[in-house]
Design a protein around this motif. Structure first.
Motif, short mmCIF file in Angstrom:
data_model
loop_
_atom_site.label_atom_id
_atom_site.label_comp_id
_atom_site.label_asym_id
_atom_site.label_seq_id
_atom_site.Cartn_x
_atom_site.Cartn_y
_atom_site.Cartn_z
N GLY A 1 0.72 -1.17 -0.01
CA GLY A 1 -0.07 -0.03 -0.10
C GLY A 1 0.64 1.17 0.12
N SER A 2 1.97 1.16 0.30
CA SER A 2 3.09 2.31 0.02
C SER A 2 3.09 2.88 -1.42
N VAL A 3 3.29 4.28 -1.52
CA VAL A 3 3.29 4.76 -2.56
C VAL A 3 4.25 5.76 -3.00
N VAL A 4 4.64 6.14 -4.18
CA VAL A 4 5.45 7.20 -4.66
C VAL A 4 4.55 8.30 -5.14
N LEU A 5 4.66 9.36 -4.51
CA LEU A 5 3.87 10.45 -5.04
C LEU A 5 4.75 11.45 -6.04
N VAL A 6 3.91 11.35 -7.18
CA VAL A 6 4.39 12.31 -8.29
C VAL A 6 3.29 13.17 -8.90
N GLU A 7 3.59 14.41 -9.45
CA GLU A 7 2.76 15.17 -9.74
C GLU A 7 1.99 14.69 -11.06
N SER A 8 2.66 14.09 -12.01
CA SER A 8 2.20 13.54 -13.16
C SER A 8 3.17 12.46 -13.45
N ILE A 9 2.97 11.47 -14.54
CA ILE A 9 3.84 10.62 -15.14
C ILE A 9 5.05 11.36 -15.82
N ASP A 10 4.91 12.51 -16.20
CA ASP A 10 5.86 13.12 -17.00
C ASP A 10 7.22 13.50 -16.19
N ARG A 11 6.90 13.48 -14.74
CA ARG A 11 7.87 13.93 -13.74
C ARG A 11 8.84 12.86 -13.71
N ILE A 12 8.41 11.49 -13.93
CA ILE A 12 9.23 10.16 -13.79
C ILE A 12 10.18 10.10 -15.02
N GLY A 13 9.48 10.59 -16.09
CA GLY A 13 10.32 10.62 -17.26
C GLY A 13 9.91 11.06 -18.75
N ARG A 14 10.38 11.47 -19.70
CA ARG A 14 10.14 11.92 -20.85
C ARG A 14 10.84 10.96 -21.92
N MET A 15 11.21 9.90 -21.71
CA MET A 15 12.30 9.41 -22.48
C MET A 15 11.38 8.35 -23.68
N GLU A 16 11.99 7.62 -24.69
CA GLU A 16 11.28 6.81 -25.44
C GLU A 16 10.22 5.82 -24.65
N ASN A 17 9.09 5.66 -25.38
CA ASN A 17 8.12 4.91 -24.86
C ASN A 17 8.31 3.64 -23.97
N LEU A 18 9.12 2.64 -24.87
CA LEU A 18 9.50 1.39 -23.92
C LEU A 18 10.55 1.77 -22.93
N THR A 19 11.27 2.81 -22.99
CA THR A 19 12.21 2.60 -22.00
C THR A 19 11.51 3.35 -20.81
N LEU A 20 10.63 4.26 -21.07
CA LEU A 20 9.82 4.77 -19.89
C LEU A 20 8.86 3.63 -19.22
N ILE A 21 8.33 2.86 -20.15
CA ILE A 21 7.43 1.83 -19.87
C ILE A 21 8.24 0.77 -18.76
N ASN A 22 9.39 0.61 -19.28
CA ASN A 22 10.30 -0.37 -18.37
C ASN A 22 10.77 0.27 -17.12
N LEU A 23 10.96 1.59 -17.06
CA LEU A 23 11.30 2.20 -15.70
C LEU A 23 10.15 2.29 -14.93
N ILE A 24 8.68 2.42 -15.36
CA ILE A 24 7.76 2.39 -14.65
C ILE A 24 7.39 0.92 -13.93
N SER A 25 7.75 0.00 -15.05
CA SER A 25 7.49 -1.39 -14.46
C SER A 25 8.62 -1.89 -13.24
N ASN A 26 9.83 -1.28 -13.57
CA ASN A 26 10.77 -1.54 -12.18
C ASN A 26 10.27 -0.82 -10.93
N ILE A 27 9.70 0.26 -10.96
CA ILE A 27 9.24 1.08 -9.88
C ILE A 27 7.94 0.34 -9.26
N VAL A 28 7.16 -0.14 -10.09
CA VAL A 28 5.94 -0.79 -9.39
C VAL A 28 6.08 -2.08 -9.02
N GLU A 29 7.23 -2.84 -9.60
CA GLU A 29 7.45 -4.02 -8.79
C GLU A 29 7.72 -3.94 -7.50
N PHE A 30 8.32 -2.92 -6.89
CA PHE A 30 8.31 -2.67 -5.44
C PHE A 30 7.36 -1.77 -4.61
#
Length: 497
Positions: free
Chosen positions: A81-110
């Motif tokens: 139930g713990s969370v990372v608080l961000v204003e919006s998804i683009d605060r995490i990154g503006r990289m290429e689509n697959l790169t950003l999807i992979n980054l988000i996947s790594n975060i939500v794994e934990f």
């Protein structure tokens, strides 16, 4: 960590330092505080910030705090139930689509991600089981990427237009140094920059220049920015962008020849350790074990000594802690100074020839750097023909400069000028003079070896040092010390204690 609690981790990012003066940080912080006030079962565990760090190519992940956030959540078993608080998804990154999807996947794994602008919570379970949420996420990632791509294209097109105008000799609008106005002409602060250059050419360092400018003009400069200003080609009217020079864009403060002479002197002076202690041997005695230079240790109740500065640096931790009396090292210097003095004096030639060589060498180095950049760019673009023309033009110019250089005799160095100006320590550094020593109290210099084996005192003003099994009598009288050794004549030397 209390496993019964739920924790929030905040992440704040913006791309430009200029946004720090605006509302970006305040807005993101306020959104985080509002959410926490409405969700009292959460405790803010940690906050990470990348202020002024672009997320377009993932630099914030490699060099910024987002990478630290990822390692943080990986290394701790946070309660469900713990969370990372961000204003919006683009605060995490503006990289290429697959790169950003992979980054988000790594975060939500934990840990879950919650975007404060819309209240959507992304977790590993929700993204796997709810296709609509995955579609929303992909759409936001595409929007973030498209924004960055469009912004990059607009900025690139703007620079391209300005380059075309500059090449045609037209006026352009660019960010200019403090001594130029908005019309690219010299302004009322131009005399300040001219004074800074003159002070540097006179041999003053950054600290003295900053203090003098503050005293004379009441303008404060950071020492670290002074040399950077000397390297800007706007000084002689040239605008540089993407490795290409456009002359006559700005009103020049100095001539091109003065500029290249300045670059050569900046580079030459950067090789020399400035003698800040005033002692003749400062920077000339080097530790054999760690490579650090000996520092001067002055004590009111004891005579001056030299100690390896590496022994005082915790991360170096050099074991060489032997204090060597000044008299011993000065004796070594007296025995070995004639060879380096000859090296200095043999290089004395006419000032004008030396000045020409400084300019030519600096220009050749600048061209080499441009060619290297263009060759790298050629691997990333289809416009090979245009780049090849630029490279060939630069090579032709380099050949002309090399021919000019070969016609001049390099018989004078900066070392001889320093010597005759009284800057003997810096001159000796340039010609490679060193006294190399270690914890065995054995010193080597100019092919000679000296072993310091201790001392004994005779009265208040005389000390006998044992060097190479011979007695070196060191006497201080009326502010002057002198050495006495059998069959060796050493001239008197001003005492510097």
């Amino acid at each position: 960590m209390d496993k019964q609690k739920k924790y929030a981790i905040s992440y704040i990012r913006f791309s430009s330092i200029g946004q720090q003066q605006g509302s970006s940080t305040a807005r993101q912080t306020q959104m985080r505080e509002d959410w926490l006030s409405q969700n009292l079962d959460y405790e803010l565990l940690e906050g990470f910030e990348d202020l002024g760090v672009s997320a377009y190519r993932g630099r914030h992940l490699e060099q910024g705090e987002l990478g630290e956030l990822l390692e943080f959540v990986k290394s701790r078993k946070l309660p469900i139930g713990s969370v990372v608080l961000v204003e919006s998804i683009d605060r995490i990154g503006r990289m290429e689509n697959l790169t950003l999807i992979n980054l988000i996947s790594n975060i939500v794994e934990f840990i879950d991600i919650l975007t404060l602008e819309d209240g959507i919570r992304y977790s590993k379970q929700s993204l796997n089981k709810d296709p609509s949420q995955l579609y929303i996420l992909v759409g936001k990632i595409q929007m973030a990427g498209n924004y960055s791509d469009n912004l990059s294209r607009r900025i690139g097109a703007s620079w391209d237009r300005r380059q075309v105008i500059a090449k045609a000799g037209g006026a352009i609008k660019v960010k200019t140094p403090f001594y130029l106005d908005t019309e690219n002409n010299l302004n009322e602060k131009a005399p300040v920059m001219r004074r800074m250059i003159d002070l540097y050419l006179e041999g003053h360092g950054d600290r003295r220049i900053a203090a003098t400018i503050k005293d004379e003009f009441d303008i404060a400069f950071r020492e670290s920015t002074i040399k950077r200003g000397f390297q800007n080609k706007a000084l002689y009217g040239t605008w540089t962008v993407k490795g290409q020079d456009y002359p006559n864009v700005f009103e020049p403060l100095i001539t091109e020849e003065e500029y290249w002479t300045l670059q050569a002197i900046v580079k030459d002076r950067s090789r020399v350790t400035k003698n800040r202690t005033g002692h003749l041997l400062s920077g000339l005695v080097v530790c054999r074990h760690c490579g650090y230079k000996y520092s001067v240790s002055r004590n009111k109740n004891a005579r001056t000594a030299f100690i390896c500065s590496g022994s005082k640096v915790m991360k170096i931790g050099c074991h060489n802690r032997k204090a060597i009396p000044e008299a011993v090292l000065m004796f070594i210097f007296e025995m070995t100074k004639y060879k380096p003095y000859n090296r200095i004096l043999q290089k004395q030639i006419d000032d004008e020839v030396n000045s020409d060589l400084l300019v030519v060498n600096a220009q050749i180095e600048d061209i080499d750097s441009k060619i290297a950049k263009l060759q790298k760019l050629a691997l990333l673009t289809d416009d090979i023909e245009s780049l090849a023309d630029q490279i060939n033009e630069l090579k032709a110019r380099r050949s002309e400069l090399n021919e000019s250089k070969s016609n001049q005799a390099d018989r004078r160095s900066r070392a001889s000028k320093l010597y005759f100006d009284g800057n003997i320590t810096e001159a000796l550094q340039i010609v490679g003079y060193q006294i190399m020593g270690g914890d065995d109290k054995v010193f080597e210099c100019e092919g000679m070896r000296f072993s310091y084996d201790g001392y004994k005192r005779i009265g208040k003003s005389t000390t006998v040092y044992i060097v190479n099994d011979q007695e070196l009598v060191y006497t201080v009288k009326d502010g002057v010390y002198k050495f006495d050794m059998p069959d060796v004549f050493i001239p008197e030397i001003p005492y510097n204690n």
